[in-house]
Design a protein around this motif. Structure first.
Motif, PDB file in Angstrom:
ATOM      1  N   ALA A 191      -6.441   2.709  12.911  1.00  0.00           N
ATOM      2  CA  ALA A 191      -5.306   1.721  13.429  1.00  0.00           C
ATOM      3  C   ALA A 191      -6.135   1.103  11.847  1.00  0.00           C
ATOM      4  O   ALA A 191      -5.411   0.539  10.197  1.00  0.00           O
ATOM      5  CB  ALA A 191      -5.413   0.427  13.562  1.00  0.00           C
ATOM      6  N   SER A 192      -7.812   0.545  11.231  1.00  0.00           N
ATOM      7  CA  SER A 192      -7.945   0.443   9.995  1.00  0.00           C
ATOM      8  C   SER A 192      -7.973   1.126   8.941  1.00  0.00           C
ATOM      9  O   SER A 192      -7.107   1.130   8.363  1.00  0.00           O
ATOM     10  CB  SER A 192      -9.344  -0.507  10.067  1.00  0.00           C
ATOM     11  N   ALA A 193      -8.193   2.395   9.335  1.00  0.00           N
ATOM     12  CA  ALA A 193      -7.922   3.585   8.153  1.00  0.00           C
ATOM     13  C   ALA A 193      -5.382   3.919   7.472  1.00  0.00           C
ATOM     14  O   ALA A 193      -6.001   3.787   6.152  1.00  0.00           O
ATOM     15  CB  ALA A 193      -7.866   5.471   8.865  1.00  0.00           C
ATOM     16  N   LEU A 194      -5.281   2.854   8.583  1.00  0.00           N
ATOM     17  CA  LEU A 194      -4.134   3.353   8.676  1.00  0.00           C
ATOM     18  C   LEU A 194      -3.058   1.969   7.524  1.00  0.00           C
ATOM     19  O   LEU A 194      -2.446   1.978   6.671  1.00  0.00           O
ATOM     20  CB  LEU A 194      -2.879   3.046   9.216  1.00  0.00           C
ATOM     21  N   ARG A 195      -4.138   0.887   7.894  1.00  0.00           N
ATOM     22  CA  ARG A 195      -3.626  -0.275   6.840  1.00  0.00           C
ATOM     23  C   ARG A 195      -4.676  -0.466   5.680  1.00  0.00           C
ATOM     24  O   ARG A 195      -4.099  -0.552   4.804  1.00  0.00           O
ATOM     25  CB  ARG A 195      -4.456  -1.498   8.030  1.00  0.00           C
ATOM     26  N   ALA A 196      -5.771   0.251   5.985  1.00  0.00           N
ATOM     27  CA  ALA A 196      -6.317   0.659   4.202  1.00  0.00           C
ATOM     28  C   ALA A 196      -5.037   1.259   3.549  1.00  0.00           C
ATOM     29  O   ALA A 196      -5.065   1.132   2.473  1.00  0.00           O
ATOM     30  CB  ALA A 196      -8.055   1.121   4.278  1.00  0.00           C
ATOM     31  N   ALA A 197      -4.836   2.074   3.723  1.00  0.00           N
ATOM     32  CA  ALA A 197      -4.142   3.012   2.876  1.00  0.00           C
ATOM     33  C   ALA A 197      -2.506   2.287   2.484  1.00  0.00           C
ATOM     34  O   ALA A 197      -2.384   2.739   1.191  1.00  0.00           O
ATOM     35  CB  ALA A 197      -3.570   4.532   4.413  1.00  0.00           C
ATOM     36  N   ARG A 198      -2.021   2.061   3.796  1.00  0.00           N
ATOM     37  CA  ARG A 198      -1.067   1.376   2.992  1.00  0.00           C
ATOM     38  C   ARG A 198      -1.187  -0.083   2.149  1.00  0.00           C
ATOM     39  O   ARG A 198      -0.500  -0.347   1.106  1.00  0.00           O
ATOM     40  CB  ARG A 198       0.134   0.555   4.748  1.00  0.00           C
ATOM     41  N   ASP A 199      -2.088  -0.506   2.227  1.00  0.00           N
ATOM     42  CA  ASP A 199      -2.105  -2.005   1.347  1.00  0.00           C
ATOM     43  C   ASP A 199      -2.935  -1.630  -0.346  1.00  0.00           C
ATOM     44  O   ASP A 199      -1.980  -1.365  -0.977  1.00  0.00           O
ATOM     45  CB  ASP A 199      -3.632  -2.555   1.779  1.00  0.00           C
ATOM     46  N   GLN A 236      -2.258   1.528  -1.300  1.00  0.00           N
ATOM     47  CA  GLN A 236      -0.713   1.932  -1.956  1.00  0.00           C
ATOM     48  C   GLN A 236       0.296   1.141  -2.523  1.00  0.00           C
ATOM     49  O   GLN A 236       0.802   1.108  -3.222  1.00  0.00           O
ATOM     50  CB  GLN A 236      -0.280   3.097  -0.933  1.00  0.00           C
ATOM     51  N   VAL A 237       0.616   0.067  -1.898  1.00  0.00           N
ATOM     52  CA  VAL A 237       1.058  -1.269  -2.218  1.00  0.00           C
ATOM     53  C   VAL A 237       0.620  -2.191  -3.786  1.00  0.00           C
ATOM     54  O   VAL A 237       1.052  -2.045  -4.191  1.00  0.00           O
ATOM     55  CB  VAL A 237       1.438  -2.432  -0.934  1.00  0.00           C
ATOM     56  N   LEU A 238      -0.599  -2.325  -3.475  1.00  0.00           N
ATOM     57  CA  LEU A 238      -1.769  -2.735  -4.481  1.00  0.00           C
ATOM     58  C   LEU A 238      -0.948  -1.574  -5.507  1.00  0.00           C
ATOM     59  O   LEU A 238      -1.495  -1.944  -6.630  1.00  0.00           O
ATOM     60  CB  LEU A 238      -3.092  -3.019  -4.182  1.00  0.00           C
ATOM     61  N   PHE A 239      -1.731  -0.113  -5.720  1.00  0.00           N
ATOM     62  CA  PHE A 239      -1.715   0.239  -6.678  1.00  0.00           C
ATOM     63  C   PHE A 239       0.424   0.385  -7.079  1.00  0.00           C
ATOM     64  O   PHE A 239       0.142   0.523  -8.372  1.00  0.00           O
ATOM     65  CB  PHE A 239      -2.743   1.736  -6.609  1.00  0.00           C
ATOM     66  N   SER A 240       0.971   0.443  -6.223  1.00  0.00           N
ATOM     67  CA  SER A 240       2.146   0.580  -7.185  1.00  0.00           C
ATOM     68  C   SER A 240       2.205  -1.124  -7.910  1.00  0.00           C
ATOM     69  O   SER A 240       2.918  -0.921  -8.730  1.00  0.00           O
ATOM     70  CB  SER A 240       2.950   0.710  -5.977  1.00  0.00           C
ATOM     71  N   ARG A 241       1.863  -2.000  -7.285  1.00  0.00           N
ATOM     72  CA  ARG A 241       2.099  -3.193  -7.948  1.00  0.00           C
ATOM     73  C   ARG A 241       1.740  -2.969  -9.127  1.00  0.00           C
ATOM     74  O   ARG A 241       1.973  -3.616 -10.023  1.00  0.00           O
ATOM     75  CB  ARG A 241       1.871  -4.731  -7.051  1.00  0.00           C
ATOM     76  N   LEU A 242      -0.095  -2.699  -9.493  1.00  0.00           N
ATOM     77  CA  LEU A 242      -0.326  -2.794  -9.906  1.00  0.00           C
ATOM     78  C   LEU A 242       0.314  -2.013 -11.697  1.00  0.00           C
ATOM     79  O   LEU A 242       0.431  -2.182 -12.393  1.00  0.00           O
ATOM     80  CB  LEU A 242      -1.922  -2.834  -9.596  1.00  0.00           C
ATOM     81  N   ARG A 243       0.613  -0.571 -11.312  1.00  0.00           N
ATOM     82  CA  ARG A 243       1.114   0.029 -12.123  1.00  0.00           C
ATOM     83  C   ARG A 243       2.606  -0.116 -12.865  1.00  0.00           C
ATOM     84  O   ARG A 243       2.299   0.224 -14.048  1.00  0.00           O
ATOM     85  CB  ARG A 243       1.350   2.254 -10.797  1.00  0.00           C
TER      86      ARG A 243
END
Length: 149
Positions: free
Chosen positions: A10-18, A20-27
């Motif tokens: 679950a922690s790997a899934l949450r880290a992956a989602r977080d 992805q979301v952060l990098f998309s916003r930054l991009r």
């Protein structure tokens, strides 16, 4: 759970989602910071790749960007028309052409990089402590260990 996430914590899934979301916003935010000269995202990606990695053939660029060689040829032609790239014979294989940035292409790339770096550095300085910035540096080193997609 689905088959693809069955053996993922679950922690790997949450880290992956977080991430992805952060990098998309930054991009998105970084794209807003510089004048794109009405270039497409694909064309900007090619300029960025050439700026970071140096000259490449059209087929190498197509493979790196995961597009058909014909699509890459169209992007390169558009960049060439704007004077941002140039084509030269490959010194190792005269049958191939290498695409590289022109002076104007290098200026575009450098301006884009500088604008993003300055904005992000100011934001990190204003909103994070030194300890938090060091944590970010450590986290980026961990993310660098991930294999390419």
């Amino acid at each position: 759970m689905t088959e693809t996430t069955e053996h993922v914590s679950a922690s790997a899934l949450r880290a992956a989602r977080d991430v992805q979301v952060l990098f998309s916003r930054l991009r998105r935010r970084l794209r807003e910071l510089y004048d794109t000269r009405e270039l497409t995202p694909s064309q900007i990606s090619v300029l960025t790749r050439l700026g970071k990695e140096g000259p490449a053939s059209t087929s190498d660029l197509a493979a790196a960007e995961r597009v058909r060689p014909q699509s890459m040829a169209t992007n390169v032609a558009a960049l060439d028309e704007r004077g941002l790239v140039q084509r030269r014979p490959d010194p190792g294989d005269g049958r191939r052409l290498l695409i590289s940035l022109t002076g104007a292409g290098r200026e575009f790339f450098d301006d884009k990089q500088r604008a993003g770096e300055e904005w992000l550095a100011r934001a990190l300085q204003d909103r994070c402590t030194e300890e938090e910035r060091q944590t970010i540096i450590q986290a980026m080193a961990l993310l660098e260990r991930l294999p390419p997609p």
